[in-house]
Design a protein around this motif. Structure first.
Motif, PDB file in Angstrom:
ATOM      1  N   GLY A   6       7.875  13.147  -3.702  1.00 32.32           N
ATOM      2  CA  GLY A   6       7.928  12.173  -2.750  1.00 32.32           C
ATOM      3  C   GLY A   6       7.614  12.695  -1.363  1.00 32.32           C
ATOM      4  N   ARG A   7       7.799  11.836  -0.425  1.00 30.64           N
ATOM      5  CA  ARG A   7       7.727  12.595   1.001  1.00 30.64           C
ATOM      6  C   ARG A   7       8.069  11.276   1.951  1.00 30.64           C
ATOM      7  NH1 ARG A   7       1.883  10.955   0.943  1.00 30.64           N
ATOM      8  NH2 ARG A   7       1.726   7.900   1.655  1.00 30.64           N
ATOM      9  N   PRO A   8       8.755  11.249   3.061  1.00 35.98           N
ATOM     10  CA  PRO A   8       9.369  10.724   3.959  1.00 35.98           C
ATOM     11  C   PRO A   8       8.056  10.006   4.744  1.00 35.98           C
ATOM     12  CG  PRO A   8       9.477  13.108   5.086  1.00 35.98           C
ATOM     13  CD  PRO A   8       8.257  13.458   3.834  1.00 35.98           C
ATOM     14  N   ALA A   9       8.934   8.537   4.859  1.00 35.78           N
ATOM     15  CA  ALA A   9       8.287   7.647   4.525  1.00 35.78           C
ATOM     16  C   ALA A   9       7.364   7.646   6.080  1.00 35.78           C
ATOM     17  CB  ALA A   9       8.513   5.733   5.059  1.00 35.78           C
ATOM     18  N   ALA A  10       7.807   7.950   6.702  1.00 33.85           N
ATOM     19  CA  ALA A  10       7.157   8.257   8.896  1.00 33.85           C
ATOM     20  C   ALA A  10       6.403   9.706   8.360  1.00 33.85           C
ATOM     21  CB  ALA A  10       7.480   8.961   9.647  1.00 33.85           C
ATOM     22  N   GLU A  11       5.665  10.176   7.432  1.00 31.60           N
ATOM     23  CA  GLU A  11       4.787  11.254   7.537  1.00 31.60           C
ATOM     24  C   GLU A  11       3.253  10.273   6.666  1.00 31.60           C
ATOM     25  OE1 GLU A  11       4.960  14.349   4.414  1.00 31.60           O
ATOM     26  OE2 GLU A  11       6.418  15.701   6.420  1.00 31.60           O
ATOM     27  N   SER A  12       2.189   9.862   7.274  1.00 33.58           N
ATOM     28  CA  SER A  12       1.298   9.587   6.757  1.00 33.58           C
ATOM     29  C   SER A  12       0.274  10.146   5.933  1.00 33.58           C
ATOM     30  CB  SER A  12       0.099   8.846   8.706  1.00 33.58           C
ATOM     31  OG  SER A  12      -0.964   8.574   7.925  1.00 33.58           O
ATOM     32  N   GLY A  13      -0.449   9.141   5.291  1.00 27.57           N
ATOM     33  CA  GLY A  13      -0.967   9.887   3.667  1.00 27.57           C
ATOM     34  C   GLY A  13      -2.489   9.433   3.972  1.00 27.57           C
ATOM     35  N   HIS A  14      -3.516   9.926   3.399  1.00 33.36           N
ATOM     36  CA  HIS A  14      -4.635   9.196   3.656  1.00 33.36           C
ATOM     37  C   HIS A  14      -4.700   7.981   3.079  1.00 33.36           C
ATOM     38  CE1 HIS A  14      -5.334  13.002   4.181  1.00 33.36           C
ATOM     39  NE2 HIS A  14      -4.679  14.108   3.409  1.00 33.36           N
ATOM     40  N   GLY A  15      -3.790   7.576   3.399  1.00 31.98           N
ATOM     41  CA  GLY A  15      -4.283   5.654   2.638  1.00 31.98           C
ATOM     42  C   GLY A  15      -4.011   4.818   0.874  1.00 31.98           C
ATOM     43  N   TRP A  16      -3.890   4.129   0.625  1.00 26.50           N
ATOM     44  CA  TRP A  16      -3.599   3.494  -0.402  1.00 26.50           C
ATOM     45  C   TRP A  16      -5.342   2.853  -1.314  1.00 26.50           C
ATOM     46  CZ3 TRP A  16       1.403   5.233  -0.395  1.00 26.50           C
ATOM     47  CH2 TRP A  16       1.851   5.497   0.560  1.00 26.50           C
ATOM     48  N   ALA A  17      -4.213   2.826  -2.711  1.00 22.36           N
ATOM     49  CA  ALA A  17      -5.718   2.289  -3.561  1.00 22.36           C
ATOM     50  C   ALA A  17      -4.579   1.287  -4.671  1.00 22.36           C
ATOM     51  CB  ALA A  17      -6.159   2.939  -4.433  1.00 22.36           C
ATOM     52  N   VAL A  18      -4.640  -0.121  -3.894  1.00 23.07           N
ATOM     53  CA  VAL A  18      -3.241  -1.138  -4.596  1.00 23.07           C
ATOM     54  C   VAL A  18      -4.084  -1.212  -6.320  1.00 23.07           C
ATOM     55  CG1 VAL A  18      -2.232  -3.605  -4.430  1.00 23.07           C
ATOM     56  CG2 VAL A  18      -2.622  -1.980  -2.243  1.00 23.07           C
ATOM     57  N   VAL A  19      -4.034  -1.520  -6.849  1.00 24.32           N
ATOM     58  CA  VAL A  19      -4.919  -2.020  -8.029  1.00 24.32           C
ATOM     59  C   VAL A  19      -3.646  -2.871  -8.930  1.00 24.32           C
ATOM     60  CG1 VAL A  19      -5.164  -0.546 -10.518  1.00 24.32           C
ATOM     61  CG2 VAL A  19      -5.443   0.607  -8.273  1.00 24.32           C
ATOM     62  N   ASP A  20      -4.077  -3.729  -9.963  1.00 19.19           N
ATOM     63  CA  ASP A  20      -3.743  -4.235 -10.727  1.00 19.19           C
ATOM     64  C   ASP A  20      -4.699  -4.867 -12.067  1.00 19.19           C
ATOM     65  OD1 ASP A  20      -1.412  -6.268 -11.175  1.00 19.19           O
ATOM     66  OD2 ASP A  20      -3.044  -7.537 -11.879  1.00 19.19           O
ATOM     67  N   VAL A  21      -4.132  -5.097 -13.235  1.00 18.53           N
ATOM     68  CA  VAL A  21      -5.152  -4.826 -14.079  1.00 18.53           C
ATOM     69  C   VAL A  21      -4.312  -6.385 -15.412  1.00 18.53           C
ATOM     70  CG1 VAL A  21      -6.088  -2.385 -13.939  1.00 18.53           C
ATOM     71  CG2 VAL A  21      -4.139  -3.195 -15.862  1.00 18.53           C
ATOM     72  N   GLU A  22      -5.265  -7.135 -15.484  1.00 18.47           N
ATOM     73  CA  GLU A  22      -4.220  -7.953 -16.504  1.00 18.47           C
ATOM     74  C   GLU A  22      -5.345  -7.480 -17.847  1.00 18.47           C
ATOM     75  OE1 GLU A  22      -2.556 -10.451 -15.496  1.00 18.47           O
ATOM     76  OE2 GLU A  22      -2.252  -9.541 -14.074  1.00 18.47           O
ATOM     77  N   THR A  23      -4.809  -7.335 -19.475  1.00 19.19           N
ATOM     78  CA  THR A  23      -4.925  -7.085 -20.451  1.00 19.19           C
ATOM     79  C   THR A  23      -5.027  -7.820 -21.523  1.00 19.19           C
ATOM     80  OG1 THR A  23      -2.855  -6.065 -20.973  1.00 19.19           O
ATOM     81  CG2 THR A  23      -4.237  -4.642 -19.315  1.00 19.19           C
ATOM     82  N   SER A  24      -5.063  -7.525 -22.374  1.00 18.64           N
ATOM     83  CA  SER A  24      -5.431  -8.269 -24.060  1.00 18.64           C
ATOM     84  C   SER A  24      -4.245  -7.854 -24.587  1.00 18.64           C
ATOM     85  CB  SER A  24      -6.097  -8.042 -24.404  1.00 18.64           C
ATOM     86  OG  SER A  24      -6.577  -6.962 -25.058  1.00 18.64           O
ATOM     87  N   GLY A  25      -3.838  -6.920 -24.305  1.00 12.67           N
ATOM     88  CA  GLY A  25      -2.368  -6.528 -24.796  1.00 12.67           C
ATOM     89  C   GLY A  25      -0.932  -5.808 -24.152  1.00 12.67           C
ATOM     90  N   PHE A  26      -0.337  -5.036 -24.751  1.00 12.33           N
ATOM     91  CA  PHE A  26       0.365  -3.884 -24.134  1.00 12.33           C
ATOM     92  C   PHE A  26       0.456  -2.751 -24.153  1.00 12.33           C
ATOM     93  CE2 PHE A  26       2.253  -7.567 -23.891  1.00 12.33           C
ATOM     94  CZ  PHE A  26       3.308  -8.078 -22.105  1.00 12.33           C
ATOM     95  N   ARG A  27      -0.703  -2.046 -25.314  1.00 12.88           N
ATOM     96  CA  ARG A  27      -0.610  -1.035 -25.374  1.00 12.88           C
ATOM     97  C   ARG A  27      -1.824   0.091 -24.965  1.00 12.88           C
ATOM     98  NH1 ARG A  27       1.938   0.458 -31.487  1.00 12.88           N
ATOM     99  NH2 ARG A  27       3.728  -0.720 -31.460  1.00 12.88           N
ATOM    100  N   PRO A  28      -2.168   0.178 -24.217  1.00 15.97           N
ATOM    101  CA  PRO A  28      -3.182   0.908 -23.754  1.00 15.97           C
ATOM    102  C   PRO A  28      -3.744   1.582 -25.215  1.00 15.97           C
ATOM    103  CG  PRO A  28      -1.598   1.815 -22.295  1.00 15.97           C
ATOM    104  CD  PRO A  28      -0.804   1.313 -23.308  1.00 15.97           C
TER     105      PRO A  28
END
Length: 328
Positions: A6-28
């Motif tokens: 983990g890291r302190p929130a004050a430390e800047s990272g390189h950016g974020w990739a927000v992801v969401d998926v809709e699926t046909s069920g619950f087992r990948p």
């Protein structure tokens, strides 16, 4: 600390990739991704690029009454393999963010495996875990609840793009609160470039305590904690179930400070974090029986910011070789 969990929130990272998926069920691997949205955010949380697409998995779409996606809607859509290069471009160099990240991560891993491709995911952050650390006082941590809390409009629940957009707008105030309260953000490392399917446990997403308990501490144990004095690197710290903070957050701070996390309470334990004043069960009770100091998590979080330097194992070995056998 050999793993940076983990890291302190004050430390800047390189950016974020927000992801969401809709699926046909619950087992990948058995169920498939029907719709995906990826929003590439800069370190400041502003959207820089995005992708949203229905996908044709060539299987029944499953619970249409939940996600609203029919087989007819998917007939002429691309497969995951078709869009994988674009998904990889948006993920590259950014931390994957999802609400219940294990779900979205596992489905991306399974789709990448089925497409015989690789996705450049190095770090993952779950916003459910982040929200839990922020002590918001909410009844639950569902996305719609967080959206209402921060005044973010949600127009189409269970739509991948709308859910990803809502999450991106929730992320900014959540990170701001983390910075204000000195809360560490739960960024987790992913060491593989290719993954097995979500049907088996991923080493990278196992509970932190299982790994932390096996990590050797580079400092000698200086003994038990004394109230009024600072924590010292090398002290052995155990966690009771009676804590307000999540164990994941506490373990992160233990390791980063040069303390040692231990699963069990014994005479060598330096302190036990427990919020019960007179614990009657578990590790808190064991500490009472052995005379090990018990401190609440609020007190621990205050003192862990300023831990005294300990005696390193290598330093001690050098002293012994030089004929000095005293630790202090």
């Amino acid at each position: 600390m050999s793993h940076f969990w983990g890291r302190p929130a004050a430390e800047s990272g390189h950016g974020w990739a927000v992801v969401d998926v809709e699926t046909s069920g619950f087992r990948p691997g058995q169920a498939r991704v029907l719709s995906i949205a990826v929003l590439a955010l800069g370190p400041d949380g502003q959207v820089e690029q995005s992708l949203a697409s229905l996908l044709n998995p060539c299987v029944d779409p499953g619970p249409t009454h939940v996600h609203g996606i029919t087989a007819e809607m998917l007939e002429d859509q691309p497969t995951f393999a078709d869009i994988a290069p674009e998904v990889a471009n948006l993920l590259n160099g950014r931390t994957l963010v999802a609400h219940n990240a294990a779900f979205d991560y596992s489905f991306l891993a399974a789709e990448a495996e089925l497409a015989a491709t690789a996705l450049p995911i190095d770090t993952v952050m779950c916003t459910v875990e982040l929200a839990r650390r922020l002590e918001l006082g909410l009844d639950n941590l569902r996305l719609e609840t967080l959206a209402r809390h921060w005044g973010v409009a949600q127009t189409r629940p269970h739509d991948a793009f709308d859910d990803a957009l809502v999450l991106s707008r929730v992320l900014a105030p959540a990170l701001a609160r983390a910075r204000d309260r000195d809360v560490w953000i739960p960024v987790r490392p992913v060491t593989r470039r290719r993954w097995p399917s979500g049907r088996i446990t991923h080493e990278e997403l196992r509970p932190l305590k299982m790994l932390a308990s096996r990590m050797p501490c580079p400092y000698l144990n200086p003994g038990r904690y004394v109230r009024g004095k600072p924590l010292v690197q090398g002290m052995r710290v155990a966690l009771s179930s009676d804590c307000t903070r999540t164990h994941e957050e506490l373990v992160e701070r233990i390791l980063h400070a040069g303390l040692a996390y231990c699963d069990n309470v014994d005479p060598e334990t330096s302190l036990v974090i427990c919020n019960e004043t007179v614990p009657e069960h578990g590790k808190g009770y064991a500490a009472r029986e052995l005379g090990v100091p018990v401190v609440p998590d609020t007190e621990f979080m205050t003192h862990v910011r300023d831990v005294a330097s300990g005696t390193g194992i290598d330093e001690f070995v050098d002293a012994v070789d030089g004929g000095q056998f005293a630790l202090f």
